[in-house]
Design a protein around this motif. Structure first.
Motif, PDB file in Angstrom:
ATOM      1  N   ALA A 139       0.820  -1.208   0.000  1.00  0.00           N
ATOM      2  CA  ALA A 139       0.000   0.000   0.000  1.00  0.00           C
ATOM      3  C   ALA A 139       0.857   1.263   0.000  1.00  0.00           C
ATOM      4  O   ALA A 139       0.577   2.220  -0.719  1.00  0.00           O
ATOM      5  CB  ALA A 139      -0.936   0.000   1.204  1.00  0.00           C
ATOM      6  N   LEU A 140       1.917   1.257   0.802  1.00  0.00           N
ATOM      7  CA  LEU A 140       2.803   2.426   0.872  1.00  0.00           C
ATOM      8  C   LEU A 140       3.456   2.691  -0.485  1.00  0.00           C
ATOM      9  O   LEU A 140       3.531   3.839  -0.937  1.00  0.00           O
ATOM     10  CB  LEU A 140       3.868   2.232   1.941  1.00  0.00           C
ATOM     11  CG  LEU A 140       3.545   2.775   3.338  1.00  0.00           C
ATOM     12  CD1 LEU A 140       2.270   2.157   3.897  1.00  0.00           C
ATOM     13  CD2 LEU A 140       4.708   2.529   4.298  1.00  0.00           C
ATOM     14  N   HIS A 141       3.916   1.642  -1.144  1.00  0.00           N
ATOM     15  CA  HIS A 141       4.544   1.819  -2.456  1.00  0.00           C
ATOM     16  C   HIS A 141       3.526   2.298  -3.487  1.00  0.00           C
ATOM     17  O   HIS A 141       3.836   3.158  -4.318  1.00  0.00           O
ATOM     18  CB  HIS A 141       5.187   0.516  -2.917  1.00  0.00           C
ATOM     19  CG  HIS A 141       6.411   0.138  -2.146  1.00  0.00           C
ATOM     20  ND1 HIS A 141       7.430   1.029  -1.874  1.00  0.00           N
ATOM     21  CD2 HIS A 141       6.801  -1.043  -1.587  1.00  0.00           C
ATOM     22  CE1 HIS A 141       8.381   0.420  -1.188  1.00  0.00           C
ATOM     23  NE2 HIS A 141       8.022  -0.833  -1.001  1.00  0.00           N
ATOM     24  N   ALA A 142       2.321   1.758  -3.450  1.00  0.00           N
ATOM     25  CA  ALA A 142       1.289   2.168  -4.406  1.00  0.00           C
ATOM     26  C   ALA A 142       0.938   3.641  -4.230  1.00  0.00           C
ATOM     27  O   ALA A 142       0.798   4.383  -5.211  1.00  0.00           O
ATOM     28  CB  ALA A 142       0.049   1.296  -4.228  1.00  0.00           C
ATOM     29  N   ASP A 143       0.803   4.077  -2.975  1.00  0.00           N
ATOM     30  CA  ASP A 143       0.463   5.481  -2.725  1.00  0.00           C
ATOM     31  C   ASP A 143       1.617   6.405  -3.102  1.00  0.00           C
ATOM     32  O   ASP A 143       1.393   7.519  -3.589  1.00  0.00           O
ATOM     33  CB  ASP A 143       0.090   5.670  -1.254  1.00  0.00           C
ATOM     34  CG  ASP A 143      -1.199   4.944  -0.882  1.00  0.00           C
ATOM     35  OD1 ASP A 143      -2.038   4.736  -1.775  1.00  0.00           O
ATOM     36  OD2 ASP A 143      -1.341   4.566   0.299  1.00  0.00           O
ATOM     37  N   ALA A 144       2.845   5.961  -2.884  1.00  0.00           N
ATOM     38  CA  ALA A 144       4.004   6.767  -3.267  1.00  0.00           C
ATOM     39  C   ALA A 144       4.048   6.963  -4.782  1.00  0.00           C
ATOM     40  O   ALA A 144       4.304   8.076  -5.270  1.00  0.00           O
ATOM     41  CB  ALA A 144       5.292   6.101  -2.789  1.00  0.00           C
ATOM     42  N   ARG A 145       3.798   5.907  -5.530  1.00  0.00           N
ATOM     43  CA  ARG A 145       3.781   6.030  -6.996  1.00  0.00           C
ATOM     44  C   ARG A 145       2.650   6.934  -7.455  1.00  0.00           C
ATOM     45  O   ARG A 145       2.833   7.759  -8.368  1.00  0.00           O
ATOM     46  CB  ARG A 145       3.653   4.640  -7.630  1.00  0.00           C
ATOM     47  CG  ARG A 145       4.903   3.779  -7.513  1.00  0.00           C
ATOM     48  CD  ARG A 145       4.795   2.537  -8.373  1.00  0.00           C
ATOM     49  NE  ARG A 145       3.752   1.643  -7.911  1.00  0.00           N
ATOM     50  CZ  ARG A 145       3.946   0.628  -7.083  1.00  0.00           C
ATOM     51  NH1 ARG A 145       5.167   0.388  -6.612  1.00  0.00           N
ATOM     52  NH2 ARG A 145       2.949  -0.159  -6.716  1.00  0.00           N
ATOM     53  N   ALA A 146       1.482   6.795  -6.828  1.00  0.00           N
ATOM     54  CA  ALA A 146       0.341   7.634  -7.206  1.00  0.00           C
ATOM     55  C   ALA A 146       0.635   9.106  -6.935  1.00  0.00           C
ATOM     56  O   ALA A 146       0.303   9.979  -7.756  1.00  0.00           O
ATOM     57  CB  ALA A 146      -0.907   7.188  -6.446  1.00  0.00           C
ATOM     58  N   LEU A 147       1.244   9.391  -5.794  1.00  0.00           N
ATOM     59  CA  LEU A 147       1.589  10.777  -5.466  1.00  0.00           C
ATOM     60  C   LEU A 147       2.620  11.317  -6.448  1.00  0.00           C
ATOM     61  O   LEU A 147       2.488  12.446  -6.946  1.00  0.00           O
ATOM     62  CB  LEU A 147       2.117  10.864  -4.031  1.00  0.00           C
ATOM     63  CG  LEU A 147       2.579  12.249  -3.572  1.00  0.00           C
ATOM     64  CD1 LEU A 147       1.456  13.265  -3.644  1.00  0.00           C
ATOM     65  CD2 LEU A 147       3.156  12.176  -2.151  1.00  0.00           C
ATOM     66  N   PHE A 148       3.657  10.535  -6.726  1.00  0.00           N
ATOM     67  CA  PHE A 148       4.685  10.986  -7.664  1.00  0.00           C
ATOM     68  C   PHE A 148       4.078  11.308  -9.018  1.00  0.00           C
ATOM     69  O   PHE A 148       4.358  12.366  -9.608  1.00  0.00           O
ATOM     70  CB  PHE A 148       5.764   9.915  -7.819  1.00  0.00           C
ATOM     71  CG  PHE A 148       6.942  10.359  -8.658  1.00  0.00           C
ATOM     72  CD1 PHE A 148       8.111  10.795  -8.049  1.00  0.00           C
ATOM     73  CD2 PHE A 148       6.876  10.363 -10.042  1.00  0.00           C
ATOM     74  CE1 PHE A 148       9.192  11.227  -8.810  1.00  0.00           C
ATOM     75  CE2 PHE A 148       7.944  10.786 -10.817  1.00  0.00           C
ATOM     76  CZ  PHE A 148       9.112  11.215 -10.200  1.00  0.00           C
ATOM     77  N   ASP A 149       3.253  10.417  -9.529  1.00  0.00           N
ATOM     78  CA  ASP A 149       2.673  10.621 -10.860  1.00  0.00           C
ATOM     79  C   ASP A 149       1.799  11.872 -10.907  1.00  0.00           C
ATOM     80  O   ASP A 149       1.812  12.595 -11.919  1.00  0.00           O
ATOM     81  CB  ASP A 149       1.860   9.396 -11.268  1.00  0.00           C
ATOM     82  CG  ASP A 149       2.732   8.162 -11.488  1.00  0.00           C
ATOM     83  OD1 ASP A 149       3.957   8.323 -11.636  1.00  0.00           O
ATOM     84  OD2 ASP A 149       2.186   7.045 -11.493  1.00  0.00           O
ATOM     85  N   LYS A 150       1.071  12.133  -9.836  1.00  0.00           N
ATOM     86  CA  LYS A 150       0.226  13.328  -9.801  1.00  0.00           C
ATOM     87  C   LYS A 150       1.072  14.592  -9.738  1.00  0.00           C
ATOM     88  O   LYS A 150       0.837  15.558 -10.481  1.00  0.00           O
ATOM     89  CB  LYS A 150      -0.720  13.266  -8.598  1.00  0.00           C
ATOM     90  CG  LYS A 150      -1.665  14.457  -8.511  1.00  0.00           C
ATOM     91  CD  LYS A 150      -2.661  14.284  -7.394  1.00  0.00           C
ATOM     92  CE  LYS A 150      -3.644  15.453  -7.354  1.00  0.00           C
ATOM     93  NZ  LYS A 150      -4.413  15.604  -8.604  1.00  0.00           N
ATOM     94  N   VAL A 151       2.072  14.597  -8.869  1.00  0.00           N
ATOM     95  CA  VAL A 151       2.916  15.779  -8.692  1.00  0.00           C
ATOM     96  C   VAL A 151       3.752  16.034  -9.945  1.00  0.00           C
ATOM     97  O   VAL A 151       3.971  17.190 -10.344  1.00  0.00           O
ATOM     98  CB  VAL A 151       3.824  15.610  -7.459  1.00  0.00           C
ATOM     99  CG1 VAL A 151       4.839  16.747  -7.366  1.00  0.00           C
ATOM    100  CG2 VAL A 151       2.976  15.546  -6.193  1.00  0.00           C
ATOM    101  N   HIS A 152       4.194  14.989 -10.596  1.00  0.00           N
ATOM    102  CA  HIS A 152       5.074  15.123 -11.758  1.00  0.00           C
ATOM    103  C   HIS A 152       4.397  15.842 -12.920  1.00  0.00           C
ATOM    104  O   HIS A 152       5.073  16.399 -13.787  1.00  0.00           O
ATOM    105  CB  HIS A 152       5.550  13.734 -12.202  1.00  0.00           C
ATOM    106  CG  HIS A 152       6.725  13.763 -13.117  1.00  0.00           C
ATOM    107  ND1 HIS A 152       6.639  13.461 -14.463  1.00  0.00           N
ATOM    108  CD2 HIS A 152       8.026  14.079 -12.890  1.00  0.00           C
ATOM    109  CE1 HIS A 152       7.839  13.572 -15.015  1.00  0.00           C
ATOM    110  NE2 HIS A 152       8.689  13.949 -14.088  1.00  0.00           N
TER     111      HIS A 152
END
Length: 250
Positions: free
Chosen positions: A109-122
């Protein structure tokens, strides 16, 4: 002989019960959810997974993503990070179960949320610095291996959660029992962005050898290690060297 056999059987049953208990309650030994003490709705981004992110918006290409420790209220870093990195938009992720985020924390879950946040911010900030502290260093390393981060900063990091747990519970088959292993050293091998490792001189949680093994896992020339003198695992952010070292690379 029967008495000896009975004692051996009881010991084996108790050992098996202890293994089952470790397996069943392992995540309560890893994650200690904390409430969100700083900021409000105006400072909060909500991901599709109903995970909260404390935010200091800032226009421009640069952003900083922060993944905290296992018992950390990441929003407490908002003011100091905003002062230290005025040219960055700041994003502080509250793990699932932390700071009002829905769900329960797991490695996946932590990795999935980190990727989701990165993709949104990027989408708005192409130059993203990824910062992870303690538990969050495992999230940060893997994210930098899977996404085009511009910089990586690891604070009191480890090479493997499984290795740390095995050292703490030497008489149990922890590597088999542990579900959330956070194998940072394996992911570090594929990281190619400039990386800063901040190690506390008197870290009583993460053994020095664990951090050294992580450092050695990076390709030559990728990672630099700085020792924060006089600091402990939980007090490292109180040192003046802490933000100074981060500013030097960010």
């Amino acid at each position: 002989m029967r008495a000896v056999a009975a004692i051996v059987l009881i010991v084996l049953l108790l050992y098996a019960a202890a293994c089952v208990a470790l397996f069943a309650f392992q995540r309560t030994l890893i994650y200690y959810p904390q409430p969100n003490s700083y900021g409000g709705p105006a400072d909060t981004l909500i991901l599709p997974s109903d995970v909260r992110v404390t935010v200091r918006p800032h226009a421009g290409p640069k952003a900083l993503l922060y993944f905290g420790g296992n018992a950390e209220d990441v929003s407490a870093n908002l003011a100091s990070f905003a002062r230290a990195f005025p040219g960055y938009a700041i994003y502080l992720l509250h793990y699932r179960g932390y700071g009002g985020s829905a769900g329960k924390p797991t490695e996946a879950a932590l990795h999935a949320d980190a990727r989701a946040l990165f993709d949104k911010v990027h989408q708005d900030h192409p130059q993203i610095a990824v910062v992870g502290r303690s538990l969050g260093s495992g999230v940060a390393v893997r994210l930098a291996a899977e996404r085009p981060a511009a910089r990586l900063v690891l604070v009191t990091p480890y090479d493997s959660m499984a290795a740390i747990a095995a050292a703490q519970f030497p008489y149990f088959p922890v590597r088999w029992l542990l579900t959330d292993k956070f194998e940072s050293a394996r992911h570090a091998q594929t990281v190619r962005v400039p990386t800063l490792i901040l190690r506390a001189e008197h870290d009583d949680v993460i053994p020095r050898v664990s951090t050294e093994r992580l450092h050695a896992s990076f390709a030559a020339g990728v990672a630099t290690q700085v020792v924060i003198r006089g600091a402990g695992h939980n007090s490292i952010s109180e040192s003046e060297q802490y933000l100074d070292a981060m500013r030097a690379v960010l």
